[in-house]
Design a protein around this motif. Structure first.
Motif, PDB file in Angstrom:
ATOM      1  N   LEU A  11       0.852  -1.187   0.000  1.00 47.55           N
ATOM      2  CA  LEU A  11       0.000   0.000   0.000  1.00 47.55           C
ATOM      3  C   LEU A  11       0.891   1.241   0.000  1.00 47.55           C
ATOM      4  CD1 LEU A  11      -2.775   1.407   0.344  1.00 47.55           C
ATOM      5  CD2 LEU A  11      -2.461   1.122   2.819  1.00 47.55           C
ATOM      6  N   VAL A  12       0.604   2.163  -0.897  1.00 44.19           N
ATOM      7  CA  VAL A  12       1.396   3.384  -0.991  1.00 44.19           C
ATOM      8  C   VAL A  12       0.473   4.543  -1.331  1.00 44.19           C
ATOM      9  CG1 VAL A  12       1.930   3.030  -3.445  1.00 44.19           C
ATOM     10  CG2 VAL A  12       3.480   4.384  -2.033  1.00 44.19           C
ATOM     11  N   GLN A  13       0.846   5.729  -0.916  1.00 47.32           N
ATOM     12  CA  GLN A  13       0.050   6.915  -1.233  1.00 47.32           C
ATOM     13  C   GLN A  13       0.349   7.374  -2.665  1.00 47.32           C
ATOM     14  OE1 GLN A  13       0.849   9.834   1.843  1.00 47.32           O
ATOM     15  NE2 GLN A  13      -0.971   9.195   2.974  1.00 47.32           N
ATOM     16  N   ALA A  14      -0.607   8.048  -3.234  1.00 44.51           N
ATOM     17  CA  ALA A  14      -0.411   8.612  -4.579  1.00 44.51           C
ATOM     18  C   ALA A  14       0.828   9.507  -4.578  1.00 44.51           C
ATOM     19  CB  ALA A  14      -1.638   9.399  -4.993  1.00 44.51           C
ATOM     20  N   GLY A  15       1.607   9.368  -5.652  1.00 45.00           N
ATOM     21  CA  GLY A  15       2.861  10.102  -5.756  1.00 45.00           C
ATOM     22  C   GLY A  15       4.058   9.347  -5.224  1.00 45.00           C
ATOM     23  N   GLY A  16       3.800   8.250  -4.534  1.00 42.50           N
ATOM     24  CA  GLY A  16       4.875   7.464  -3.958  1.00 42.50           C
ATOM     25  C   GLY A  16       5.479   6.484  -4.940  1.00 42.50           C
ATOM     26  N   SER A  17       6.385   5.651  -4.414  1.00 41.52           N
ATOM     27  CA  SER A  17       7.116   4.691  -5.248  1.00 41.52           C
ATOM     28  C   SER A  17       7.099   3.311  -4.624  1.00 41.52           C
ATOM     29  CB  SER A  17       8.582   5.136  -5.413  1.00 41.52           C
ATOM     30  OG  SER A  17       8.674   6.377  -6.067  1.00 41.52           O
ATOM     31  N   LEU A  18       7.206   2.313  -5.481  1.00 45.95           N
ATOM     32  CA  LEU A  18       7.383   0.930  -5.073  1.00 45.95           C
ATOM     33  C   LEU A  18       8.293   0.255  -6.080  1.00 45.95           C
ATOM     34  CD1 LEU A  18       3.835  -0.479  -4.116  1.00 45.95           C
ATOM     35  CD2 LEU A  18       5.777  -0.173  -2.574  1.00 45.95           C
ATOM     36  N   MET A  83       8.450   1.580  -9.840  1.00 47.66           N
ATOM     37  CA  MET A  83       7.245   2.359 -10.111  1.00 47.66           C
ATOM     38  C   MET A  83       7.298   3.658  -9.328  1.00 47.66           C
ATOM     39  SD  MET A  83       4.410  -0.698 -10.065  1.00 47.66           S
ATOM     40  CE  MET A  83       4.543  -0.952  -8.294  1.00 47.66           C
ATOM     41  N   ASN A  84       7.347   4.769 -10.030  1.00 54.17           N
ATOM     42  CA  ASN A  84       7.389   6.094  -9.423  1.00 54.17           C
ATOM     43  C   ASN A  84       6.129   6.880  -9.772  1.00 54.17           C
ATOM     44  OD1 ASN A  84      10.014   5.519  -8.479  1.00 54.17           O
ATOM     45  ND2 ASN A  84      10.925   6.334 -10.361  1.00 54.17           N
ATOM     46  N   SER A  85       5.894   7.934  -9.036  1.00 56.73           N
ATOM     47  CA  SER A  85       4.731   8.805  -9.284  1.00 56.73           C
ATOM     48  C   SER A  85       3.455   7.978  -9.420  1.00 56.73           C
ATOM     49  CB  SER A  85       4.965   9.635 -10.548  1.00 56.73           C
ATOM     50  OG  SER A  85       6.134  10.411 -10.442  1.00 56.73           O
ATOM     51  N   LEU A  86       3.249   7.092  -8.480  1.00 58.42           N
ATOM     52  CA  LEU A  86       2.106   6.189  -8.563  1.00 58.42           C
ATOM     53  C   LEU A  86       0.783   6.929  -8.439  1.00 58.42           C
ATOM     54  CD1 LEU A  86       3.620   3.244  -6.561  1.00 58.42           C
ATOM     55  CD2 LEU A  86       2.644   3.056  -8.843  1.00 58.42           C
ATOM     56  N   LYS A  87      -0.204   6.400  -9.154  1.00 59.27           N
ATOM     57  CA  LYS A  87      -1.535   6.980  -9.179  1.00 59.27           C
ATOM     58  C   LYS A  87      -2.545   5.945  -8.692  1.00 59.27           C
ATOM     59  CE  LYS A  87      -0.286   9.430 -13.438  1.00 59.27           C
ATOM     60  NZ  LYS A  87      -0.637   9.655 -14.867  1.00 59.27           N
ATOM     61  N   PRO A  88      -3.686   6.364  -8.188  1.00 59.40           N
ATOM     62  CA  PRO A  88      -4.707   5.397  -7.759  1.00 59.40           C
ATOM     63  C   PRO A  88      -5.080   4.423  -8.878  1.00 59.40           C
ATOM     64  CG  PRO A  88      -5.244   7.551  -6.910  1.00 59.40           C
ATOM     65  CD  PRO A  88      -4.065   7.742  -7.818  1.00 59.40           C
ATOM     66  N   VAL A 118      -0.723  -4.352  -5.567  1.00 61.85           N
ATOM     67  CA  VAL A 118      -0.286  -2.968  -5.398  1.00 61.85           C
ATOM     68  C   VAL A 118      -1.529  -2.108  -5.228  1.00 61.85           C
ATOM     69  CG1 VAL A 118       0.799  -0.982  -6.503  1.00 61.85           C
ATOM     70  CG2 VAL A 118       1.842  -3.253  -6.705  1.00 61.85           C
ATOM     71  N   THR A 119      -1.576  -1.363  -4.134  1.00 63.97           N
ATOM     72  CA  THR A 119      -2.700  -0.490  -3.866  1.00 63.97           C
ATOM     73  C   THR A 119      -2.194   0.929  -3.659  1.00 63.97           C
ATOM     74  OG1 THR A 119      -3.929  -2.296  -2.809  1.00 63.97           O
ATOM     75  CG2 THR A 119      -4.693  -0.052  -2.396  1.00 63.97           C
ATOM     76  N   VAL A 120      -2.732   1.854  -4.443  1.00 65.90           N
ATOM     77  CA  VAL A 120      -2.327   3.250  -4.362  1.00 65.90           C
ATOM     78  C   VAL A 120      -3.503   4.056  -3.836  1.00 65.90           C
ATOM     79  CG1 VAL A 120      -1.363   5.213  -5.585  1.00 65.90           C
ATOM     80  CG2 VAL A 120      -0.799   2.889  -6.330  1.00 65.90           C
ATOM     81  N   SER A 121      -3.332   4.670  -2.692  1.00 60.98           N
ATOM     82  CA  SER A 121      -4.414   5.447  -2.081  1.00 60.98           C
ATOM     83  C   SER A 121      -4.315   6.906  -2.514  1.00 60.98           C
ATOM     84  CB  SER A 121      -4.346   5.338  -0.568  1.00 60.98           C
ATOM     85  OG  SER A 121      -3.151   5.897  -0.092  1.00 60.98           O
ATOM     86  N   SER A 122      -5.479   7.523  -2.600  1.00 56.38           N
ATOM     87  CA  SER A 122      -5.505   8.924  -3.042  1.00 56.38           C
ATOM     88  C   SER A 122      -5.398   9.873  -1.871  1.00 56.38           C
ATOM     89  CB  SER A 122      -6.802   9.182  -3.806  1.00 56.38           C
ATOM     90  OG  SER A 122      -7.908   8.880  -3.001  1.00 56.38           O
TER      91      SER A 122
END
Length: 122
Positions: A11-18, A83-88, A118-122
């Motif tokens: 789980l990562v916030q939007a804008g984050g990286s994995l 993965m950079n600049s992740l989006k929901p 992979v879960t991207v939260s807004s």
């Protein structure tokens, strides 16, 4: 035969990286093109990125171009997806795949991993 095991999802916030990793076992790993796909709930599995056996050529889906980077380490039988600049909308199960083919734009998987969420939260 090639066995593929993904890791690194979360789980990562939007804008984050994995960084996703794919560990491969089996014969002649370096002979395969390697790729990443993803499948979001209610949607079909879609191509994300691929890298040729030598690592010298890569191909990306337009939706991830400039944000994701695929790489491979043949000495250690590993494939990575940074993965950079992740989006929901990147939220999905991500799958590693291996292919005998060499045309990355028409990647057809011969082997699949089990997937990592992979879960991207807004």
């Amino acid at each position: 035969q090639v066995q593929l095991v993904e890791s690194g999802g979360g789980l990562v916030q939007a804008g984050g990286s994995l960084r996703l990793s794919c560990a491969a076992s089996g014969r002649i790993f370096s002979a395969y093109a390697m790729g990443w796909f993803r499948q979001a709930p209610g949607k079909e599995r879609e191509f994300v990125a691929a890298v040729i056996w030598s690592g010298g050529n890569t191909y990306y889906a337009d939706s991830v171009k400039g944000r994701f980077t695929i790489s491979r380490d043949n000495a250690n039988n590993m494939v990575y997806l940074q993965m950079n600049s992740l989006k929901p909308e990147d939220t999905a199960v991500y799958y590693c795949a291996a292919s005998w083919g060499s045309d990355l734009s028409r990647f057809r998987a011969n082997y699949w991993g089990q997937g990592t969420q992979v879960t991207v939260s807004s």
